[in-house]
Design a protein around this motif. Structure first.
Motif, PDB file in Angstrom:
ATOM      1  N   THR A   1       0.811  -1.218   0.000  1.00 13.85           N
ATOM      2  CA  THR A   1       0.000   0.000   0.000  1.00 13.85           C
ATOM      3  C   THR A   1       0.844   1.268   0.000  1.00 13.85           C
ATOM      4  OG1 THR A   1      -1.862   1.103   1.088  1.00 13.85           O
ATOM      5  CG2 THR A   1      -0.189   0.207   2.527  1.00 13.85           C
ATOM      6  N   LEU A   2       2.093   1.173   0.497  1.00 16.24           N
ATOM      7  CA  LEU A   2       2.945   2.361   0.557  1.00 16.24           C
ATOM      8  C   LEU A   2       3.752   2.567  -0.723  1.00 16.24           C
ATOM      9  CD1 LEU A   2       4.234   2.066   4.249  1.00 16.24           C
ATOM     10  CD2 LEU A   2       2.493   3.615   3.354  1.00 16.24           C
ATOM     11  N   SER A   3       3.410   1.843  -1.796  1.00 16.05           N
ATOM     12  CA  SER A   3       4.092   1.977  -3.101  1.00 16.05           C
ATOM     13  C   SER A   3       5.581   1.633  -3.003  1.00 16.05           C
ATOM     14  CB  SER A   3       3.937   3.399  -3.659  1.00 16.05           C
ATOM     15  OG  SER A   3       2.590   3.712  -3.866  1.00 16.05           O
ATOM     16  N   LEU A   4       5.919   0.663  -2.159  1.00 11.63           N
ATOM     17  CA  LEU A   4       7.318   0.291  -1.973  1.00 11.63           C
ATOM     18  C   LEU A   4       7.803  -0.605  -3.101  1.00 11.63           C
ATOM     19  CD1 LEU A   4       7.144  -0.459   1.858  1.00 11.63           C
ATOM     20  CD2 LEU A   4       7.815   1.680   0.738  1.00 11.63           C
ATOM     21  N   ALA A   5       9.117  -0.535  -3.363  1.00 22.50           N
ATOM     22  CA  ALA A   5       9.790  -1.392  -4.350  1.00 22.50           C
ATOM     23  C   ALA A   5       9.263  -1.217  -5.761  1.00 22.50           C
ATOM     24  CB  ALA A   5       9.696  -2.865  -3.931  1.00 22.50           C
ATOM     25  N   SER A   6       8.670  -0.064  -6.058  1.00 21.88           N
ATOM     26  CA  SER A   6       8.195   0.192  -7.420  1.00 21.88           C
ATOM     27  C   SER A   6       8.819   1.457  -8.003  1.00 21.88           C
ATOM     28  CB  SER A   6       6.668   0.334  -7.428  1.00 21.88           C
ATOM     29  OG  SER A   6       6.248   1.427  -6.631  1.00 21.88           O
ATOM     30  N   GLY A   7       9.810   2.011  -7.323  1.00 21.42           N
ATOM     31  CA  GLY A   7      10.514   3.191  -7.822  1.00 21.42           C
ATOM     32  C   GLY A   7       9.861   4.512  -7.484  1.00 21.42           C
ATOM     33  N   ALA A   8       8.595   4.495  -7.084  1.00 16.35           N
ATOM     34  CA  ALA A   8       7.857   5.745  -6.870  1.00 16.35           C
ATOM     35  C   ALA A   8       8.391   6.531  -5.675  1.00 16.35           C
ATOM     36  CB  ALA A   8       6.374   5.445  -6.684  1.00 16.35           C
ATOM     37  N   ILE A   9       8.464   5.898  -4.519  1.00 16.26           N
ATOM     38  CA  ILE A   9       8.879   6.587  -3.302  1.00 16.26           C
ATOM     39  C   ILE A   9      10.351   6.982  -3.376  1.00 16.26           C
ATOM     40  CG2 ILE A   9       9.181   6.357  -0.817  1.00 16.26           C
ATOM     41  CD1 ILE A   9       6.282   6.750  -1.728  1.00 16.26           C
ATOM     42  N   LEU A  10      11.185   6.108  -3.944  1.00 11.54           N
ATOM     43  CA  LEU A  10      12.604   6.431  -4.074  1.00 11.54           C
ATOM     44  C   LEU A  10      12.793   7.664  -4.955  1.00 11.54           C
ATOM     45  CD1 LEU A  10      15.430   3.813  -4.447  1.00 11.54           C
ATOM     46  CD2 LEU A  10      15.568   6.012  -5.603  1.00 11.54           C
ATOM     47  N   THR A  11      12.069   7.734  -6.062  1.00  9.95           N
ATOM     48  CA  THR A  11      12.186   8.887  -6.956  1.00  9.95           C
ATOM     49  C   THR A  11      11.653  10.147  -6.296  1.00  9.95           C
ATOM     50  OG1 THR A  11      11.874   7.407  -8.843  1.00  9.95           O
ATOM     51  CG2 THR A  11      11.652   9.757  -9.263  1.00  9.95           C
ATOM     52  N   TYR A  12      10.505  10.050  -5.636  1.00 12.87           N
ATOM     53  CA  TYR A  12       9.975  11.206  -4.907  1.00 12.87           C
ATOM     54  C   TYR A  12      10.953  11.664  -3.834  1.00 12.87           C
ATOM     55  CZ  TYR A  12       5.239  11.245  -6.926  1.00 12.87           C
ATOM     56  OH  TYR A  12       4.149  11.374  -7.755  1.00 12.87           O
ATOM     57  N   GLY A  13      11.644  10.696  -3.185  1.00  7.52           N
ATOM     58  CA  GLY A  13      12.634  11.045  -2.171  1.00  7.52           C
ATOM     59  C   GLY A  13      13.802  11.831  -2.739  1.00  7.52           C
ATOM     60  N   SER A  14      14.090  11.643  -4.021  1.00  5.51           N
ATOM     61  CA  SER A  14      15.208  12.373  -4.634  1.00  5.51           C
ATOM     62  C   SER A  14      14.924  13.859  -4.772  1.00  5.51           C
ATOM     63  CB  SER A  14      15.528  11.775  -6.016  1.00  5.51           C
ATOM     64  OG  SER A  14      14.516  12.086  -6.959  1.00  5.51           O
ATOM     65  N   TYR A  15      13.653  14.254  -4.637  1.00  5.83           N
ATOM     66  CA  TYR A  15      13.278  15.668  -4.702  1.00  5.83           C
ATOM     67  C   TYR A  15      13.102  16.287  -3.322  1.00  5.83           C
ATOM     68  CZ  TYR A  15      11.914  14.067  -9.405  1.00  5.83           C
ATOM     69  OH  TYR A  15      11.892  13.498 -10.653  1.00  5.83           O
ATOM     70  N   LEU A  16      13.364  15.502  -2.258  1.00  3.19           N
ATOM     71  CA  LEU A  16      13.134  15.973  -0.887  1.00  3.19           C
ATOM     72  C   LEU A  16      14.274  16.887  -0.444  1.00  3.19           C
ATOM     73  CD1 LEU A  16      11.216  15.598   1.591  1.00  3.19           C
ATOM     74  CD2 LEU A  16      12.789  13.813   2.369  1.00  3.19           C
ATOM     75  N   PRO A  17      13.967  18.081   0.063  1.00  3.36           N
ATOM     76  CA  PRO A  17      15.029  18.989   0.530  1.00  3.36           C
ATOM     77  C   PRO A  17      15.863  18.355   1.637  1.00  3.36           C
ATOM     78  CG  PRO A  17      12.939  20.161   0.345  1.00  3.36           C
ATOM     79  CD  PRO A  17      12.638  18.705   0.157  1.00  3.36           C
ATOM     80  N   LYS A  18      17.118  18.742   1.714  1.00  2.00           N
ATOM     81  CA  LYS A  18      18.060  18.147   2.663  1.00  2.00           C
ATOM     82  C   LYS A  18      17.621  18.348   4.107  1.00  2.00           C
ATOM     83  CE  LYS A  18      21.843  16.203   4.101  1.00  2.00           C
ATOM     84  NZ  LYS A  18      21.978  14.735   4.036  1.00  2.00           N
ATOM     85  N   GLY A  19      17.017  19.476   4.417  1.00  2.00           N
ATOM     86  CA  GLY A  19      16.669  19.768   5.807  1.00  2.00           C
ATOM     87  C   GLY A  19      15.468  19.012   6.337  1.00  2.00           C
ATOM     88  N   ALA A  20      14.695  18.362   5.467  1.00  4.40           N
ATOM     89  CA  ALA A  20      13.487  17.670   5.910  1.00  4.40           C
ATOM     90  C   ALA A  20      13.850  16.370   6.628  1.00  4.40           C
ATOM     91  CB  ALA A  20      12.583  17.368   4.718  1.00  4.40           C
ATOM     92  N   SER A  21      13.170  16.072   7.716  1.00  4.61           N
ATOM     93  CA  SER A  21      13.417  14.854   8.478  1.00  4.61           C
ATOM     94  C   SER A  21      12.762  13.663   7.780  1.00  4.61           C
ATOM     95  CB  SER A  21      12.844  14.994   9.897  1.00  4.61           C
ATOM     96  OG  SER A  21      12.816  13.740  10.548  1.00  4.61           O
ATOM     97  N   ILE A  22      13.573  12.699   7.390  1.00  2.00           N
ATOM     98  CA  ILE A  22      13.045  11.511   6.712  1.00  2.00           C
ATOM     99  C   ILE A  22      12.169  10.697   7.658  1.00  2.00           C
ATOM    100  CG2 ILE A  22      13.680   9.285   5.694  1.00  2.00           C
ATOM    101  CD1 ILE A  22      16.055  10.658   4.396  1.00  2.00           C
ATOM    102  N   GLY A  23      12.584  10.574   8.912  1.00  2.00           N
ATOM    103  CA  GLY A  23      11.816   9.800   9.876  1.00  2.00           C
ATOM    104  C   GLY A  23      10.428  10.375  10.105  1.00  2.00           C
ATOM    105  N   ARG A  24      10.366  11.679  10.425  1.00  2.00           N
ATOM    106  CA  ARG A  24       9.070  12.313  10.681  1.00  2.00           C
ATOM    107  C   ARG A  24       8.203  12.310   9.426  1.00  2.00           C
ATOM    108  NH1 ARG A  24      12.138  16.081  13.700  1.00  2.00           N
ATOM    109  NH2 ARG A  24      12.039  17.586  11.988  1.00  2.00           N
ATOM    110  N   THR A  25       8.831  12.552   8.267  1.00  2.00           N
ATOM    111  CA  THR A  25       8.079  12.583   7.019  1.00  2.00           C
ATOM    112  C   THR A  25       7.480  11.216   6.705  1.00  2.00           C
ATOM    113  OG1 THR A  25       9.529  14.328   6.153  1.00  2.00           O
ATOM    114  CG2 THR A  25       8.216  13.104   4.552  1.00  2.00           C
ATOM    115  N   THR A  26       8.262  10.155   6.890  1.00  2.00           N
ATOM    116  CA  THR A  26       7.777   8.795   6.622  1.00  2.00           C
ATOM    117  C   THR A  26       6.624   8.437   7.542  1.00  2.00           C
ATOM    118  OG1 THR A  26       9.984   8.114   5.919  1.00  2.00           O
ATOM    119  CG2 THR A  26       8.433   6.370   6.468  1.00  2.00           C
TER     120      THR A  26
END
Length: 487
Positions: A233-258
């Motif tokens: 359901t979280l669109s894992l292992a299909s390239g979507a989340i990884l690609t969206y993560g490549s646009y995430l600003p450096k200062g954003a917390s990955i843990g809180r965002t996830t």
């Protein structure tokens, strides 16, 4: 930090990523599949196990994919290659990225057909084409819709075109701008449907069904379904989340965002249940109806309601928007790779991808009519796309991702990128090395028909396997990591 040498477009803020990632996760799976599998597998007990699986498997894997994307700043292929090169490992690990990108494209190739059903039913609801007095009548409408290749193909083409138009406009102007109104709009329509459900007469039963825990109502099959749905359901292992993560600003917390995306995804799934089940219970229907719950049972219920046409329109509009936000995410990895590696403009990459997508999705669409008899090993083209992606590519891709992150790369890579305190980082690492791989292996074994034991009887064995994995992994960890890194 790995870098492509080119400035990479970023989300305007953490909120933009959250909406886009939630839109990717909140597709037909939440509004179409989650309610009916909850109905099939016992209600509240299934929901509780599902939530536990989200935390144990979904969140750690999602954090890992986002970290790969932001660290590598590229498509799944480029991002993974840059991160492994940064650690001095073999570029062959980028095959995981190739699998993820291909998997997302293959899923989209049959997903646009399913999404076309939503748009088709929205049109039928607007024009009065969903008249009928029984589930059999609605089944006939559904069958007639699929039997006509021009009708079904037309709606599939519309989904593909809309997807490419939005993606072609770019990350900020296309994806972020559109999901910024689609997702709030979807939630607003869910709220309206829930408010209607409160007065429909079946709301109390729906709440009891979704949130009353009865351990005896959940089978081992239901627990496996909860585990599998939490991963997919979280669109894992299909390239979507990884690609969206490549646009995430450096200062954003990955843990809180996830965590925020996982909560939003789960809340929307539960809201969909609170919107759908009151209607089902108020009309004396079976909540375990199966995949036909939305397309065959609900239209009948809408006909019996006051203002049913209005709420039917709202429902299928919401379903169509959910389908579109997922379609956008699944094609982004391919478009990103073409732009980064082939020097194509975003519009030309989008339309080139769209043409190939249309050709393959047409073959998938024909599986319901003219090509229904074109089978190989008992499966038509649509079935093969679904089988290869869900049974093989997604579990293998997810397993490869966590093994790469947990054992192969330098520990400093993710410690730096995730920015977690020592205790949360240790918890994440333990989940990625042991708990998530075990969960994925169980999904994989079940999907291949290799896992036929009852959780109720054999869960101690799974716990024992997990403890052995931890003991062996920690004992052999240095040697194992060295062996994997040399490959």
């Amino acid at each position: 930090m790995a870098s492509s040498g080119q400035p990479r477009t970023q989300w305007l803020g953490r909120w933009g990523f959250m909406l886009a990632a939630t839109g990717s996760a909140v597709g037909l799976g939440n509004i179409w599949k989650f309610p009916y599998i909850t109905g099939e597998y016992g209600g509240g007990a299934f929901v509780l196990v599902y939530l536990a699986c989200i935390l144990a498997v979904g969140v750690p894997v999602m954090m890992t994919e986002i970290a790969f994307g932001r660290r590598g700043r590229g498509s799944p292929i480029d991002a993974i290659r840059r991160v492994v090169n940064e650690s001095g490992r073999s570029s062959a690990w980028s095959l995981i990225g190739w699998m993820a990108m291909l998997c997302g494209f293959m899923i989209l190739s049959f997903y646009v057909v399913v999404a076309g059903w939503s748009f088709s039913y929205l049109w039928k609801m607007l024009t009065g084409g969903l008249a009928g007095s029984s589930v059999d009548d609605m089944a006939a409408v559904f069958g007639a819709n699929n039997a006509n290749p021009f009708i079904l193909g037309g709606w599939s083409t519309l989904v593909a075109v809309l997807t490419m138009v939005i993606v072609g406009k770019g990350v900020q102007e296309g994806i972020e701008k559109n999901v910024s109104w689609m997702m709030p709009g979807l939630v607003l329509m869910l709220i309206l449907l829930i408010i209607f459900g409160v007065f429909s007469g079946g709301f109390g039963e729906a709440v009891s069904f979704l949130f009353s825990f009865n351990a005896g109502s959940l089978s081992s099959e239901g627990m496996l379904a909860a585990l599998g749905h939490a991963f997919f359901t979280l669109s894992l292992a299909s390239g979507a989340i990884l690609t969206y993560g490549s646009y995430l600003p450096k200062g954003a917390s990955i843990g809180r965002t996830t965590i925020s995306v996982a909560i939003a995804d789960t809340v929307v799934a539960l809201m969909a249940g609170l919107a759908i089940f009151p209607v089902i219970f108020a009309n004396g229907m079976n909540p375990g109806e199966g995949p036909g719950l939305i397309f065959m049972s609900l239209p009948l219920a809408f006909q019996a309601m006051p203002m049913g046409t209005l709420f039917g329109i709202l429902f299928f509009l919401m379903l169509s928007m959910a389908a579109l936000t997922s379609s956008i995410s699944m094609v982004e990895a391919t478009v990103s790779w073409l732009c980064d590696n082939k020097g194509m403009t975003r519009k030309s990459a989008s339309w080139a991808t769209g043409i190939v997508l249309w050709l393959i999705s047409t073959l998938a669409m024909l599986s319901f009519n003219l090509g229904a008899d074109w089978t190989l090993a008992g499966k038509n083209f649509f079935d093969w796309l679904d089988y290869l992606t869900s049974r093989w590519m997604m579990p293998l891709g997810g397993l490869g991702t966590v093994v790469l992150a947990g054992f192969v790369l330098k520990s400093e890579t993710f410690r730096d990128e995730l920015g977690l305190a020592p205790l949360p980082y240790t918890l994440w690492l333990t989940m990625v090395r042991y708990v998530s791989p075990l969960g994925i292996l169980v999904i994989f074994a079940d999907a291949l028909g290799l896992y036929q034991v009852s959780f109720a009887v054999h869960w101690p064995w799974l716990l024992a396997i997990l403890l052995v994995m931890v003991a062996v992994g920690e004992t052999l960890s240095p040697r194992l990591r060295q062996a994997l890194r040399s490959r």
